[in-house]
Write a protein that holds these residues in place. Structure first.
Motif, PDB file in Angstrom:
ATOM      1  N   UNK A   7      -6.925  17.140 -15.261  1.00 19.31           N
ATOM      2  CA  UNK A   7      -6.289  15.974 -14.522  1.00 19.31           C
ATOM      3  C   UNK A   7      -5.040  16.404 -13.771  1.00 19.31           C
ATOM      4  N   UNK A   8      -4.308  17.394 -14.441  1.00 16.79           N
ATOM      5  CA  UNK A   8      -3.049  18.006 -14.019  1.00 16.79           C
ATOM      6  C   UNK A   8      -1.857  17.070 -13.958  1.00 16.79           C
ATOM      7  N   UNK A   9      -2.006  16.116 -14.721  1.00 22.81           N
ATOM      8  CA  UNK A   9      -0.886  14.977 -14.821  1.00 22.81           C
ATOM      9  C   UNK A   9       0.435  15.491 -15.357  1.00 22.81           C
ATOM     10  N   UNK A  10       1.619  14.814 -14.934  1.00 24.22           N
ATOM     11  CA  UNK A  10       2.625  15.071 -15.604  1.00 24.22           C
ATOM     12  C   UNK A  10       3.248  13.769 -15.958  1.00 24.22           C
ATOM     13  N   UNK A  34      -9.538   0.084  -7.300  1.00 17.81           N
ATOM     14  CA  UNK A  34      -8.885   1.435  -7.088  1.00 17.81           C
ATOM     15  C   UNK A  34      -7.353   1.486  -6.545  1.00 17.81           C
ATOM     16  N   UNK A  35      -6.202   1.793  -7.264  1.00 21.82           N
ATOM     17  CA  UNK A  35      -4.927   1.565  -6.753  1.00 21.82           C
ATOM     18  C   UNK A  35      -4.650   3.345  -6.575  1.00 21.82           C
ATOM     19  N   UNK A  36      -4.094   3.209  -5.596  1.00 23.45           N
ATOM     20  CA  UNK A  36      -3.330   4.705  -4.983  1.00 23.45           C
ATOM     21  C   UNK A  36      -2.136   4.645  -4.617  1.00 23.45           C
ATOM     22  N   UNK A  37      -1.192   5.499  -5.346  1.00 21.81           N
ATOM     23  CA  UNK A  37       0.294   5.471  -5.129  1.00 21.81           C
ATOM     24  C   UNK A  37       0.820   6.695  -4.997  1.00 21.81           C
ATOM     25  N   UNK A  38       1.855   6.896  -4.562  1.00 25.75           N
ATOM     26  CA  UNK A  38       2.927   8.296  -4.479  1.00 25.75           C
ATOM     27  C   UNK A  38       3.059   8.701  -5.967  1.00 25.75           C
ATOM     28  N   UNK A  61       2.006  19.744  -3.957  1.00 23.48           N
ATOM     29  CA  UNK A  61       0.921  19.721  -2.880  1.00 23.48           C
ATOM     30  C   UNK A  61       0.132  18.465  -2.877  1.00 23.48           C
ATOM     31  N   UNK A  62      -0.471  18.192  -4.137  1.00 22.37           N
ATOM     32  CA  UNK A  62      -1.199  16.828  -4.215  1.00 22.37           C
ATOM     33  C   UNK A  62      -0.401  15.686  -4.472  1.00 22.37           C
ATOM     34  N   UNK A  65      -5.050  13.036  -6.191  1.00 25.09           N
ATOM     35  CA  UNK A  65      -5.605  13.255  -5.094  1.00 25.09           C
ATOM     36  C   UNK A  65      -4.806  13.667  -4.001  1.00 25.09           C
ATOM     37  N   UNK A  66      -5.333  14.067  -2.930  1.00 28.73           N
ATOM     38  CA  UNK A  66      -4.611  14.734  -1.745  1.00 28.73           C
ATOM     39  C   UNK A  66      -3.892  14.102  -0.823  1.00 28.73           C
TER      40      UNK A  66
END
Length: 123
Positions: free
Chosen positions: A53-56, A84-88, A95-96, A119-120
């Protein structure tokens, strides 16, 4: 590929960051969000902290902000069972740039986090 051959590495730092979040998390509509849906052979924390998932840790710290932002709620293809929630992301130079949080709508004003990944774009 069978589940036994999958790489089951997860980041312990992400697990501890998730456990430090103030649960229940709140959404903009006052719904409570919990980490209570475990996956097949792992806890929900291990699933989210999977290295694929490459999360920090900065991303994990953004989760409450994204849930509280009304504009982050996107319509979900699978109807009204999921949200579904999408945020910065917390990291700006990556890049993503977006974080996607999928929750399952439960009874009353309750949601359970299903997964979180990068997600991109934000649509």
């Amino acid at each position: 590929m069978s589940s036994k051959t999958k790489n089951k590495e997860f980041d312990q730092n992400i697990v501890s960051a998730l456990k430090q979040l103030q649960v229940p998390l709140k959404t903009f509509s006052g719904t409570e969000v919990y980490f209570d849906k475990n996956k097949r052979h792992e806890t929900i924390f291990e699933h989210i902290a999977n290295k694929n998932h490459h999360l920090t840790i900065k991303d994990i710290n953004e989760i409450p902000t994204i849930l509280l932002n009304e504009n982050s709620l996107k319509s979900d293809r699978s109807g009204n069972k999921f949200r579904t929630y999408i945020g910065r992301r917390g990291k700006q130079k990556e890049r993503i740039k977006y974080l996607k949080i999928v929750t399952e709508v439960g009874k009353g004003k309750k949601e359970s986090i299903v997964t979180i990944y990068l997600i991109k774009n934000n649509n």
